[in-house]
Motif scaffolding. Structure first.
Motif, mmCIF file in Angstrom:
data_model
loop_
_atom_site.group_PDB
_atom_site.id
_atom_site.type_symbol
_atom_site.label_atom_id
_atom_site.label_comp_id
_atom_site.label_asym_id
_atom_site.label_seq_id
_atom_site.Cartn_x
_atom_site.Cartn_y
_atom_site.Cartn_z
ATOM 1 N N GLY A 24 0.800 -1.208 0.000
ATOM 2 C CA GLY A 24 0.000 0.000 0.000
ATOM 3 C C GLY A 24 0.835 1.261 0.000
ATOM 4 N N TYR A 48 0.081 -5.018 -4.223
ATOM 5 C CA TYR A 48 -0.784 -4.072 -4.929
ATOM 6 C C TYR A 48 -0.068 -3.373 -6.087
ATOM 7 N N SER A 279 -10.943 -3.685 3.555
ATOM 8 C CA SER A 279 -10.448 -4.577 2.510
ATOM 9 C C SER A 279 -11.242 -5.862 2.350
ATOM 10 N N ASN A 310 -11.787 -4.106 -0.890
ATOM 11 C CA ASN A 310 -10.596 -3.280 -1.048
ATOM 12 C C ASN A 310 -10.718 -2.394 -2.286
ATOM 13 N N ALA A 311 -11.230 -2.966 -3.383
ATOM 14 C CA ALA A 311 -11.429 -2.188 -4.607
ATOM 15 C C ALA A 311 -12.508 -1.125 -4.415
ATOM 16 N N ARG A 314 -10.914 1.751 -2.236
ATOM 17 C CA ARG A 314 -9.634 2.354 -2.646
ATOM 18 C C ARG A 314 -9.762 3.821 -3.058
ATOM 19 N N ARG A 317 -10.165 5.916 0.091
ATOM 20 C CA ARG A 317 -8.950 6.013 0.896
ATOM 21 C C ARG A 317 -7.918 6.934 0.248
#
Length: 366
Positions: A24, A48, A279, A310-311, A314, A317
């Motif tokens: 990340g 990632y 996530s 998580n997608a 994202r 975030r």
């Protein structure tokens, strides 16, 4: 078992300090290089990254240090499934936060595919000295390919059963991840959120169960923790949270400040909690509004499975990091977060080494 110094040399480590891989962005090339130059061993959490990004990260590290480093990948994962109803509910749960940050309304996330196979060639060509996996077992062909390149192979275990499975898979060392550790739980047998064995209990049990070196991880923030882990039979330790507030760490400044605020305010160690909200897999971080609002502890299936959740989160975030909004970030941190300080990575490694030596010397004089 051989002496610890011999085991360190066998693993290619100059000291017992390993900087944990932090997929990340936390483990920037600058951080990895600084840890190496100070006597530790730096790791890249590459799960990632794209193959091109991993190649560039490795090139950047090698331009900063000639010392060896490691690459970590998530073990191959099965494709997740989520019903239309669950997906719709999960999207609705985060829509208000998207609006609050001025983002377009979220839509159902697409499965990005498992990245392991695509990253393996870049990992093998990276020049890394150690390859480690989290969330499962390394495939036999990849273990063989890595060892052919002269790499050591490590895997993360949260139980004795997982440690034994990793040893059977051919790893050169097992990383024993205690429940105190920040970030994602590395468990893969049973529910990783249920396998919450503290490092003090987990490390000696794994040491007694396997014939390969054991790396202790979870809650270790200073030399006292390192000395304790070594006394339990660990060959080395893997630390993450202590490096997140370093000048070189690649996380957003607001994430660093949240950890430092926990230290300044002498926040209780229970201010971190496991969550699937960000996530879809259980991970430990500082409690914030997003975590409290999105996750229903009575219904752990209220969020999408990894990596769909998580997608989904994202973009949120990323925007939160840019806007300095800690309440929407995955503030990964271990239970030792209140002990964190803002320092260059080199000073952290030096303090860890001197603190461990001083603790051992003090104990020897008792």
């Amino acid at each position: 078992m051989p002496a610890r110094g011999e085991l360190l040399a066998r693993l290619g480590l100059r000291s017992p300090i390993i900087q944990a891989p932090m997929a990340g962005g936390g483990d920037s090339a600058a951080l990895v290089a600084a840890v190496n130059e100070a006597g530790g061993f730096g790791f890249v959490g590459a799960a990632y990254l794209t193959p091109a990004q991993l190649t560039e990260r490795a090139r950047d590290i090698r331009s900063r240090t000639a010392l060896p480093f490691g690459v970590n990948l998530f073990a191959p994962q099965p494709e997740p499934t989520a019903s239309a109803a669950l997906t719709e509910a999960a999207v609705a749960r985060v829509a208000g936060f998207y609006a609050e940050l001025g983002l377009p309304a979220p839509s159902a996330p697409a499965y990005p595919g498992d990245s392991f196979a695509t990253l393996v060639p870049a990992m093998l060509d990276s020049g890394a000295a150690i390859f480690s996996v989290t969330f499962g077992l390394p495939p036999a062909d990849v273990v063989s390919a890595a060892k052919t390149r002269g790499m050591r192979v490590m895997g993360t275990a949260t139980t004795v059963a997982e440690a034994l499975a990793l040893e059977q898979a051919g790893v050169d060392a097992v990383i024993a991840q205690g429940a105190e550790a920040g970030g994602h739980r590395g468990g893969f047998i049973g529910d990783p959120a249920a396998n919450l064995i503290g490092a003090m209990a987990l490390v000696p049990q794994i040491v007694d169960a396997v014939g390969v070196p054991v790396i202790a991880s979870g809650g270790i923030m200073d030399g006292r923790g390192i000395a304790a882990a070594l006394a339990l039979g660990a060959t080395a330790v893997q630390l993450g949270t202590v490096f997140l507030t370093c000048d070189e760490a690649g996380i957003p400044e607001v994430h660093k400040q949240a950890i430092l605020d926990a230290a300044i305010l002498d926040a209780a160690e229970d201010q971190t909690r496991l969550t699937r909200a960000f996530s879809g897999r259980p991970a430990r971080g500082l409690v914030n509004r997003f975590m409290e609002t999105v996750e229903d502890r009575e219904r752990p299936d209220a969020v999408l499975p990894f990596p769909l959740q998580n997608a989904l989160t994202r973009p949120l975030r990323a925007a939160a990091g840019q806007q300095g909004r800690a309440e929407f970030l995955s503030l990964w941190a271990g239970q030792g977060a209140p002990m964190a300080r803002r320092r260059p990575a080199g000073e952290v490694v030096a303090a860890l080494l001197s603190g461990c030596a001083a603790t051992v010397e003090k104990l020897a004089g008792v």
